[in-house]
Design a protein around this motif. Sequence first.
Motif, mmCIF file in Angstrom:
data_model
loop_
_atom_site.group_PDB
_atom_site.id
_atom_site.type_symbol
_atom_site.label_atom_id
_atom_site.label_comp_id
_atom_site.label_asym_id
_atom_site.label_seq_id
_atom_site.Cartn_x
_atom_site.Cartn_y
_atom_site.Cartn_z
ATOM 1 N N TRP A 162 -40.763 44.305 -8.998
ATOM 2 C CA TRP A 162 -39.734 45.361 -9.003
ATOM 3 C C TRP A 162 -38.552 44.961 -9.875
ATOM 4 O O TRP A 162 -37.782 45.815 -10.302
ATOM 5 C CB TRP A 162 -39.334 45.762 -7.587
ATOM 6 N N ILE A 207 -48.704 47.760 5.161
ATOM 7 C CA ILE A 207 -49.039 47.796 3.732
ATOM 8 C C ILE A 207 -47.872 47.152 2.990
ATOM 9 O O ILE A 207 -46.736 47.632 3.098
ATOM 10 C CB ILE A 207 -49.256 49.247 3.244
ATOM 11 N N GLY A 208 -48.143 46.070 2.261
ATOM 12 C CA GLY A 208 -47.082 45.410 1.507
ATOM 13 C C GLY A 208 -46.798 44.015 2.026
ATOM 14 O O GLY A 208 -46.663 43.804 3.242
ATOM 15 N N THR A 225 -50.636 42.045 -3.820
ATOM 16 C CA THR A 225 -50.355 40.798 -4.541
ATOM 17 C C THR A 225 -49.818 39.746 -3.571
ATOM 18 O O THR A 225 -48.824 40.012 -2.891
ATOM 19 C CB THR A 225 -49.283 41.019 -5.630
ATOM 20 N N ALA A 264 -44.337 48.610 4.052
ATOM 21 C CA ALA A 264 -43.376 47.593 3.599
ATOM 22 C C ALA A 264 -43.475 47.577 2.077
ATOM 23 O O ALA A 264 -43.700 46.539 1.459
ATOM 24 C CB ALA A 264 -43.721 46.242 4.205
ATOM 25 N N THR A 265 -43.360 48.772 1.498
ATOM 26 C CA THR A 265 -43.705 48.968 0.091
ATOM 27 C C THR A 265 -42.493 48.964 -0.840
ATOM 28 O O THR A 265 -42.615 49.372 -1.994
ATOM 29 C CB THR A 265 -44.502 50.279 -0.058
ATOM 30 N N GLY A 266 -41.365 48.513 -0.344
ATOM 31 C CA GLY A 266 -40.248 48.237 -1.234
ATOM 32 C C GLY A 266 -39.423 49.445 -1.637
ATOM 33 O O GLY A 266 -39.354 50.451 -0.924
ATOM 34 N N PHE A 267 -38.839 49.347 -2.823
ATOM 35 C CA PHE A 267 -37.767 50.261 -3.227
ATOM 36 C C PHE A 267 -37.878 50.671 -4.698
ATOM 37 O O PHE A 267 -38.453 49.938 -5.499
ATOM 38 C CB PHE A 267 -36.413 49.557 -3.032
ATOM 39 N N GLY A 300 -42.430 42.497 4.102
ATOM 40 C CA GLY A 300 -43.689 42.370 4.837
ATOM 41 C C GLY A 300 -43.827 40.964 5.416
ATOM 42 O O GLY A 300 -44.235 40.789 6.571
ATOM 43 N N GLY A 341 -44.364 41.839 0.320
ATOM 44 C CA GLY A 341 -43.182 41.301 -0.350
ATOM 45 C C GLY A 341 -42.310 40.601 0.694
ATOM 46 O O GLY A 341 -42.748 40.331 1.819
ATOM 47 N N PRO A 377 -45.275 54.962 -1.657
ATOM 48 C CA PRO A 377 -46.257 55.340 -2.682
ATOM 49 C C PRO A 377 -46.996 56.622 -2.286
ATOM 50 O O PRO A 377 -47.205 56.877 -1.094
ATOM 51 C CB PRO A 377 -47.222 54.153 -2.708
ATOM 52 N N ILE A 400 -56.478 44.704 -1.188
ATOM 53 C CA ILE A 400 -56.648 46.059 -1.723
ATOM 54 C C ILE A 400 -56.768 46.082 -3.251
ATOM 55 O O ILE A 400 -56.834 47.139 -3.857
ATOM 56 C CB ILE A 400 -55.564 47.044 -1.223
ATOM 57 N N LYS A 435 -41.658 36.728 -9.543
ATOM 58 C CA LYS A 435 -41.351 37.761 -8.554
ATOM 59 C C LYS A 435 -40.493 37.049 -7.524
ATOM 60 O O LYS A 435 -40.579 35.839 -7.404
ATOM 61 C CB LYS A 435 -42.604 38.224 -7.808
ATOM 62 N N ARG A 436 -39.746 37.782 -6.761
ATOM 63 C CA ARG A 436 -38.872 37.139 -5.780
ATOM 64 C C ARG A 436 -39.712 36.389 -4.741
ATOM 65 O O ARG A 436 -40.507 36.979 -4.023
ATOM 66 C CB ARG A 436 -38.042 38.227 -5.121
HETATM 67 P P1 NA7 Z 1 -41.271 44.453 -2.583
HETATM 68 O O1 NA7 Z 1 -40.938 43.052 -2.872
HETATM 69 O O2 NA7 Z 1 -41.237 45.439 -3.684
HETATM 70 O O3 NA7 Z 1 -42.707 44.445 -1.894
HETATM 71 C C1 NA7 Z 1 -43.407 45.632 -1.699
HETATM 72 C C2 NA7 Z 1 -44.814 45.320 -1.314
HETATM 73 O O4 NA7 Z 1 -45.546 46.535 -1.227
HETATM 74 C C3 NA7 Z 1 -45.529 44.452 -2.335
HETATM 75 O O5 NA7 Z 1 -46.428 43.624 -1.672
HETATM 76 C C4 NA7 Z 1 -46.246 45.489 -3.166
HETATM 77 O O6 NA7 Z 1 -47.370 45.008 -3.839
HETATM 78 C C5 NA7 Z 1 -46.645 46.482 -2.116
HETATM 79 N N1 NA7 Z 1 -46.873 47.798 -2.689
HETATM 80 C C6 NA7 Z 1 -45.994 48.549 -3.388
HETATM 81 N N2 NA7 Z 1 -46.576 49.692 -3.787
HETATM 82 C C7 NA7 Z 1 -47.854 49.639 -3.350
HETATM 83 C C8 NA7 Z 1 -48.953 50.512 -3.467
HETATM 84 N N3 NA7 Z 1 -48.851 51.663 -4.131
HETATM 85 N N4 NA7 Z 1 -50.109 50.139 -2.897
HETATM 86 C C9 NA7 Z 1 -50.199 48.964 -2.237
HETATM 87 N N5 NA7 Z 1 -49.200 48.094 -2.101
HETATM 88 C C10 NA7 Z 1 -48.035 48.423 -2.653
HETATM 89 O O7 NA7 Z 1 -40.322 45.050 -1.437
HETATM 90 P P2 NA7 Z 1 -39.740 44.311 -0.166
HETATM 91 O O8 NA7 Z 1 -39.128 45.357 0.688
HETATM 92 O O9 NA7 Z 1 -40.727 43.413 0.426
HETATM 93 O O10 NA7 Z 1 -38.607 43.375 -0.742
HETATM 94 C C11 NA7 Z 1 -37.590 43.898 -1.579
HETATM 95 C C12 NA7 Z 1 -36.503 42.889 -1.734
HETATM 96 O O11 NA7 Z 1 -35.700 42.835 -0.550
HETATM 97 C C13 NA7 Z 1 -36.930 41.463 -1.882
HETATM 98 O O12 NA7 Z 1 -37.444 41.149 -3.144
HETATM 99 C C14 NA7 Z 1 -35.677 40.712 -1.559
HETATM 100 O O13 NA7 Z 1 -34.831 40.662 -2.677
HETATM 101 C C15 NA7 Z 1 -35.069 41.551 -0.458
HETATM 102 P P3 NA7 Z 1 -47.180 44.394 -5.343
HETATM 103 O O14 NA7 Z 1 -46.517 43.077 -5.149
HETATM 104 O O15 NA7 Z 1 -46.303 45.375 -6.080
HETATM 105 O O16 NA7 Z 1 -48.541 44.318 -5.876
#
Ligand code: NA7
Length: 539
Positions: A492, A182-183, A208, A377-380, A188, A185, A149, A349, A327-328
């Motif tokens: 996502w 951070i994160g 979340t 750990a903010t995903g994809f 994290g 999902g 992000p 946050i 959500k997953r």
């Molecule tokens: P996820 O599931 O997309 O998780 C990313 C985490 O990062 C999630 O907690 C997000 O909060 C957080 N996030 C994303 N953007 C922000 C910003 N801008 N600020 C603060 N926090 C943020 O990715 P993962 O890598 O954990 O998992 C991906 C997949 O891999 C999983 O679902 C499995 O299928 C295997 P949010 O929940 O969006 O509020």
Amino acid sequence: MTTDFDAVVVGAGFGGLSMLQNLRQLDMSVKVFERGDGVGGTWYWNRYPGARCDSESVYYMFSDHFSPQILDEWTWSERFAAQPEILDYLNFVTDKMDLRRDIQFGTAVTGAVYDEANNRWEITTDDGGTTTARYLVTAVGCISTTNLPAFPGLADYAGERYHTGAWPHEPVDFSGKRVAVIGTGATGVQAIPEIAKQAAHLVVFQRTPNYDIPARNRPLDTEYVQEVKAEYPELWEKARASGFGLPYQVVEGSAAEAPPEERQQRYQRAWDKGGFYIGLETYSDFLVNKDSNDTISDFIRSRIRETVRDPATAELLAPSDHPFSTKRPPLETDYYVTYNRDNVTLVDINRTPIATITRDGLRTSEQEYAFDAIVFATGFDAMTGTLFKMGITGRDGLALEDKWADGPSTYLGLTTHGFPNLFMITGPQSPSVLSNMPVAIEQNTEWIAGLIEHMREVGADYSEATAEAERGWVEHHNQVADATLLLGTNSWWVGANIPGKPRTLYPYVGGVGAFRDICADVARKGYEGITLTSRTPVR
Ligand code: NA7
């Protein structure tokens, strides 16, 4: 050096390896481009501490369709395999099948343009090369473009910085360090307990909370593995016909209508068993019935409150903004108990947003923090991010990114109108991430190979989904999605994590078995909905 092939496959993870093997069986010349320096895809890049598969390892592999011999020879050591073991497995498969010789590593595709005059794809790569092929197959994975992000001040940060999806190959030592994650999902949730064991202090920034289910990982004993191996033919058939690509016992019935004691017992049994059983083997209407969903969401919130000692932290960790499984749901090992450690702090946050990253750490709306390392750990940018980065351009100069500006539009998630002879493995609007991935992948690659074989038989070298068939699939996809609770949650799966990304359900939620039947039916009808002709000019 040959620069013209029957097919180019992009990616050498589960999808690319399976596609290569299937195309070889058709005696086709194939070139695979892989941006990593080894096979593995997701499992090559995601090397963060605690990285592990959430599908049970005995089902997270190629089936008897791919190679009964490999299925028999490979034995997993744990119920949920860790990243290094999965990577070992994929290397084992690659060597056993002698797949490496067709893969060019360390090479990213930078452009892929359909050349109408020659009915071929022209593929450019970051080594300056150009390769042509009749067929282009993307096996780029669903979660392969990381999302970092755009926090203000990111460039000024002077400490160590990591993204879980692009982790260094050398081990990272957090001993004695002040660390931020951070994160929260699935990633994290796996990384946090491991980092907490090393760090002097760990601060987790949560936007979340999720409904995390205990994995109850354990070493696998020989007897169990032998039993599974003996039953594999039936188990794979069951997985292929199932909703989510796993051979679990489907229990029909509504949670909301069940007697409360029965419900509690079922939930507790599945909770004790660990893994996805609680969502898949208790009741069948969590995704379509909010009342049913409330019962399981309540159950999980209670377990969180029981586990986390500090009531305020427990409350922050107990999700209330979305229904279970919209959500997953991550699988957890020691995640909740990690918050009982003295060296771990949770920051919400939503209440105190991250205002800026600073030179020494970060500042929320409330407080300044200093960190030696920040882990994102903010995903994809899932499902479409990587496809868009490849510069795929179809007929009449149409860029895939432009065609899908308002969201993906595909036929079966495998093809898209205007892009002849382009096939996508686990593409948007196919079951993909709503399946145990290897099962979805094998169905995709077998179907694609089947179509190419059919084209040979009928003397066709050009395939293109019709606009009408595509409209029909998108309509069906949306109807199925609309019947669920999924679109109401920011995840996502619906593109909500990437600012500006069209909001739509990216994976197909109609079920792996149902999807398989639909694809088989299309094939039986001579690949109904796909124009098959001969276009290659005679030279
Ligand atoms: P996820 O599931 O997309 O998780 C990313 C985490 O990062 C999630 O907690 C997000 O909060 C957080 N996030 C994303 N953007 C922000 C910003 N801008 N600020 C603060 N926090 C943020 O990715 P993962 O890598 O954990 O998992 C991906 C997949 O891999 C999983 O679902 C499995 O299928 C295997 P949010 O929940 O969006 O509020």
